[in-house]
Structures are given as structure tokens and as C-alpha cells.
Design a protein around this motif. Structure first.
Motif, short mmCIF file in Angstrom:
data_model
loop_
_atom_site.label_atom_id
_atom_site.label_comp_id
_atom_site.label_asym_id
_atom_site.label_seq_id
_atom_site.Cartn_x
_atom_site.Cartn_y
_atom_site.Cartn_z
N ALA A 195 0.93 -1.38 0.12
CA ALA A 195 -0.08 -0.14 -0.01
C ALA A 195 0.96 1.15 0.01
CB ALA A 195 -0.83 -0.04 1.44
N ILE A 196 0.37 2.51 -0.35
CA ILE A 196 1.08 3.80 -0.24
C ILE A 196 0.04 4.59 0.71
CG2 ILE A 196 1.80 5.77 -1.61
CD1 ILE A 196 2.32 3.74 -3.82
N ALA A 197 0.86 5.39 1.56
CA ALA A 197 0.00 6.37 2.39
C ALA A 197 0.77 7.73 2.20
CB ALA A 197 0.53 6.01 3.79
N ARG A 198 -0.03 8.71 2.36
CA ARG A 198 0.19 10.17 2.04
C ARG A 198 0.59 10.63 3.37
NH1 ARG A 198 -0.05 12.49 -2.83
NH2 ARG A 198 -0.69 14.49 -1.98
N ILE A 199 1.73 10.97 3.66
CA ILE A 199 2.10 11.43 5.15
C ILE A 199 2.93 12.51 5.13
CG2 ILE A 199 3.22 10.95 7.34
CD1 ILE A 199 3.11 7.94 6.57
N THR A 200 2.27 14.00 5.86
CA THR A 200 3.05 15.07 5.78
C THR A 200 3.96 15.23 6.71
OG1 THR A 200 1.27 16.25 4.73
CG2 THR A 200 2.53 17.52 5.82
N SER A 201 5.24 15.53 6.74
CA SER A 201 6.28 15.30 7.59
C SER A 201 6.18 16.70 8.63
CB SER A 201 7.62 15.43 7.01
OG SER A 201 7.78 16.57 6.11
N GLN A 202 6.63 16.64 9.70
CA GLN A 202 6.48 17.67 10.67
C GLN A 202 8.07 17.73 11.23
OE1 GLN A 202 4.05 16.68 13.67
NE2 GLN A 202 1.96 17.00 12.56
N GLU A 203 8.23 18.88 11.38
CA GLU A 203 9.61 19.36 12.04
C GLU A 203 9.69 19.15 13.68
OE1 GLU A 203 12.50 23.47 12.97
OE2 GLU A 203 11.47 23.32 11.06
N GLN A 204 10.80 18.47 14.13
CA GLN A 204 10.92 18.05 15.41
C GLN A 204 12.55 17.80 15.57
OE1 GLN A 204 9.31 14.10 16.52
NE2 GLN A 204 10.23 14.46 18.49
N ASP A 205 13.05 18.57 16.68
CA ASP A 205 14.50 18.73 16.96
C ASP A 205 15.21 19.40 15.36
OD1 ASP A 205 14.12 17.52 19.37
OD2 ASP A 205 14.31 15.68 18.68
N GLY A 206 14.76 20.28 15.01
CA GLY A 206 15.19 20.69 13.75
C GLY A 206 15.05 19.99 12.23
N ARG A 207 14.50 18.91 12.32
CA ARG A 207 14.62 17.94 11.37
C ARG A 207 13.19 17.35 10.93
NH1 ARG A 207 19.77 14.29 12.99
NH2 ARG A 207 21.45 16.05 12.58
N PRO A 208 13.04 17.44 9.63
CA PRO A 208 11.69 16.51 9.13
C PRO A 208 11.67 15.02 9.70
CG PRO A 208 12.75 17.39 7.35
CD PRO A 208 13.86 17.49 8.49
N ARG A 209 10.41 15.01 10.28
CA ARG A 209 10.17 13.69 10.63
C ARG A 209 8.70 13.12 10.40
NH1 ARG A 209 14.27 12.05 14.38
NH2 ARG A 209 15.43 13.99 15.18
N ILE A 210 8.57 11.72 10.50
CA ILE A 210 7.10 11.25 10.32
C ILE A 210 6.44 10.56 11.38
CG2 ILE A 210 7.22 11.30 7.74
CD1 ILE A 210 7.49 8.23 7.76
N GLY A 211 7.27 10.60 12.65
CA GLY A 211 6.47 10.22 13.79
C GLY A 211 6.52 8.70 14.10
N ILE A 212 7.61 8.00 13.62
CA ILE A 212 7.55 6.42 13.86
C ILE A 212 9.02 6.30 14.30
CG2 ILE A 212 5.84 5.96 12.17
CD1 ILE A 212 7.97 5.21 10.05
N GLU A 213 9.05 5.00 15.03
CA GLU A 213 10.29 4.43 15.44
C GLU A 213 10.47 3.20 14.83
OE1 GLU A 213 11.88 4.04 19.52
OE2 GLU A 213 10.11 4.98 20.07
N ILE A 214 11.77 2.85 14.12
CA ILE A 214 11.59 1.76 13.40
C ILE A 214 12.91 0.62 13.94
CG2 ILE A 214 10.89 2.72 11.26
CD1 ILE A 214 13.82 3.15 10.37
N ASP A 215 12.71 -0.45 13.42
CA ASP A 215 13.58 -1.55 13.54
C ASP A 215 14.10 -1.97 12.38
OD1 ASP A 215 14.05 -1.86 16.67
OD2 ASP A 215 12.23 -2.98 16.55
N GLN A 216 15.49 -2.35 12.23
CA GLN A 216 16.06 -2.74 11.12
C GLN A 216 16.29 -4.26 11.08
OE1 GLN A 216 18.85 -0.73 8.35
NE2 GLN A 216 20.13 -2.41 8.65
N GLU A 217 15.42 -5.16 10.22
CA GLU A 217 15.58 -6.71 10.38
C GLU A 217 16.05 -7.28 9.21
OE1 GLU A 217 11.78 -7.87 11.13
OE2 GLU A 217 11.68 -7.21 13.33
N GLN A 218 16.66 -8.22 9.17
CA GLN A 218 17.29 -9.05 8.08
C GLN A 218 17.41 -10.34 8.49
OE1 GLN A 218 21.63 -7.65 6.90
NE2 GLN A 218 20.87 -7.85 4.70
N PRO A 219 16.31 -10.97 8.39
CA PRO A 219 16.34 -12.47 8.89
C PRO A 219 17.39 -13.42 7.88
CG PRO A 219 13.97 -11.45 8.49
CD PRO A 219 14.85 -10.27 8.08
N HIS A 220 17.87 -14.09 8.65
CA HIS A 220 18.44 -15.38 7.90
C HIS A 220 19.02 -16.49 8.80
CE1 HIS A 220 21.29 -12.24 9.97
NE2 HIS A 220 22.15 -13.34 10.27
N PRO A 221 19.02 -17.75 8.21
CA PRO A 221 18.93 -18.93 8.84
C PRO A 221 20.22 -19.32 9.36
CG PRO A 221 18.91 -19.55 6.82
CD PRO A 221 18.89 -18.02 7.05
#
Length: 337
Positions: A195-221
């Protein structure tokens, strides 16, 4: 006459003592020289440098050697003079290595942290090359942020304005590439559906942000671990990534040769410049290397400091390095500096 002779003798003695004192006095410079090289496909202090558990690994007839720079942090005039006349060393202002306001211990701590980051990025880039993609997973959504009611924890962010978000750092770059208040088209998958979402960024701490925390995953066995101590800085990233790819694929990337190199690497496999290329070339020469992988941005400096019978192979990405090694194995001519 005897008195005059004694005066001359005393003057000479005082001059000698003064000279010794001056030569032994510390000065605000450091001496850079070739440091140790390490075969990322081999062992160090009795332990494999790259350790893989849960998957069969291959062995290589050659070597992939990372290179380092040795630093003499406390330099006296005598050592500096020797360094100035040496073809293998360089004398540079101390502040270039130990910036003003930072202690030697603080610099070494930062170098150790950079070394850990380089290992992590090397793993990410190598695993991506081996077919294990990175997933950027939404961890939390700020209740009053731009993504509230749009994204949910567990969503996998895939793009911003049509540009692939290939790693967490790349996602941040894409969001910050446009000013706060910009409406971004954020691609994501939820429960396997795109899907595609339209999200308007906001300034926080002087930088554009979209208000999420993320994790980077790379599953491998299987599990990966790089076990190497007493080395700092980010410049071993490329050689670690090549070592991982070599161990986890059947082909011997080295073709039986001793290949040395240097270069930072990011999660997307981009190779960055490093310091001390001249000293690293000397270290590679002493280790018997027959080719040296040079970050593209270091090529000009490397060409000014060549070593006999050590071809300089220009690389800007992990793919470039793999293609250069393939060309060597095939007897072709890879891109040079």
C-alpha cells in the motif's frame, strides 16, 4: 692555552647536551606508519575472524587482508626527523588524529565504536548481496505524530516517493531530503499486502520526521560474528563484507591470490574513503599482496603513493569489488585508479 681548550671542550659538551635535550623533547605531531594486516578469511589470536554458525562455509586458497595504520601518539623531534625522511611513514599534526578538546582515550573509544558499526554494516551489505533483504519495520507510532492512524506497528516501510528504502539510514535520508511540511508518499506492506500512504512530515528537533520508530531486520537462518580486537575505526568494512561473501559462497573470490584493501562500507554496500592510504599500501606490500582494492575517493592519493607490482583497483561499491575480483580470476583487467 689550556684554559681556551677547556672552554672549547665545555662549549662543545653543553652544545651536545642541549641538542640531546631538544631532540628528546615531545612535539605536537604524530608519526603514521604501516600497521598490521589481517586476513579476514583466516584466524587471529587462535580464533576465526569471521565465524558462521548454522551454515556450511567454504575455504579459500588465497587471502583477503584488511590493512591498518599504526600511530605513534607521543613523538619526539628525533622520531619526527626520521619519519620525515622515511618513504613508509608520514609526520602529521597531532590535531589531525587527536582533535583539540578530545583525549587520546576518547578518540580510541570512538574508533572502537566506529569499528563495531563497520562490522554491522559489513554484515548487512554482505547478506543483502547473498539474497537476504533488509526489512524496515515500524516499531511504534507517535500518537500525535504525522503517521498516527495511518501506519501501524509491524508495517514494513519499503519506499518514499518511489525511492526504495533499502535500509534504516536510507529511509531517514529520504525523509530528510525534503523540508518539513512536505507530503510524502510512503510505500509499505501490511500482512503481505502493499500500500501507499500520504504522510506530511513535521519538524522535530530541527529535522523533518514522520513520527515513527523503526527496527531494521534482516532474517537469515544462521549466525554471524566478527571476532577481532585491537583494531579501531571504520575502514575495515569492505574487507569484512568480502570475507563474509567468500565464506558463504562456494567460489574462492581470491583466486588463490593475496588481495589487500580498505574502505568503509554502509548498509547499501557503498564504499567510502579512509585515511592513511599511503601507509596501508606499504602494509599490503609487506604482506605480499598482489592487488589492492582502493576506495574511489582515495584513488588520487593512492596513485601518488604507489608500491611496486601492486595494482590499484578502483571500487565504489561492494559490487565493484566483487566484479574486480572476478576479473582478476578470469585474467581480465579490472578498473584501476
Amino acid at each position: 692555552m689550556r684554559r681556551r681548550g677547556l672552554t672549547v671542550l665545555l662549549g662543545a659538551l653543553l652544545t651536545t647536551l642541549l641538542s640531546i635535550g631538544v631532540l628528546a623533547a615531545p612535539i605536537p605531531y604524530v608519526v603514521l606508519g604501516p600497521g598490521p594486516t589481517v586476513n579476514t578469511l583466516g584466524s587471529d589470536n587462535g580464533k576465526e575472524v569471521i565465524q558462521v554458525t548454522g551454515r556450511e562455509t567454504s575455504t579459500s586458497a588465497g587471502q583477503l587482508r584488511l590493512t591498518t595504520v599504526g600511530v605513534q601518539p607521543s613523538v619526539k623531534l628525533r622520531s619526527a626527523i626520521q619519519g620525515w625522511f622515511s618513504d613508509d611513514e608520514a609526520v602529521v599534526p597531532r590535531e589531525l588524529v587527536y582533535p583539540p578538546g578530545e583525549t587520546q582515550e576518547e578518540v580510541e573509544e570512538r574508533n572502537a565504536e566506529d569499528f563495531k558499526v563497520s562490522q554491522s554494516s559489513a554484515e548487512t551489505a554482505a547478506l543483502r548481496e547473498l539474497g537476504f533483504p533488509v526489512r524496515i519495520v515500524v516499531k511504534t507510532v507517535a500518537a500525535d505524530g504525522p503517521s498516527a492512524g495511518i501506519l501501524k506497528p509491524g508495517d514494513v516501510v519499503t519506499s518514499v516517493d518511489g525511492q526504495p528504502a533499502t535500509a534504516a539510514g536510507r529511509l531517514t535520508e529520504l525523509i530528510r531530503a525534503k523540508p518539513a511540511g512536505t507530503t510524502l508518499e510512503v510505500g509499505y506492506t501490511r500482512d503481505g499486502a502493499a500500500a501507499i500512504a500520504r504522510i506530511t512530515s513535521q519538524e522535530q528537533d530541527g529535522r523533518p520526521r514522520i513520527g515513527i520508530e523503526i527496527d531494521q531486520e534482516q532474517p537469515h537462518p544462521f549466525t554471524l560474528k566478527i571476532d577481532l580486537t585491537d583494531i579501531g575505526g571504520p575502514s575495515a568494512g569492505l574487507m569484512f563484507a568480502l570475507g563474509i561473501v567468500d565464506k558463504l559462497t562456494p567460489e574462492d573470490l581470491t583466486g588463490g591470490r593475496i588481495i589487500a584493501g580498505t574502505g568503509t562500507i554502509d548498509d547499501d554496500g557503498r564504499v567510502g574513503p579512509i585515511g592513511g592510504i599511503a601507509q596501508k599500501l606499504v602494509g599490503a606490500r609487506d604482506a605480499g599482496a598482489t592487488a589492492f582494492l582502493v576506495p574511489a575517493d582515495n584513488c588520487a592519493e593512492a596513485v601518488r603513493n604507489p608500491q611496486p607490482d601492486l595494482p590499484l583497483l578502483r571500487v565504489a561499491t561492494l559490487d565493484d569489488a566483487l566484479h574486480a575480483l572476478q576479473a582478476l580470476r578470469a585474467g581480465d583487467h579490472p578498473a584501476r585508479c
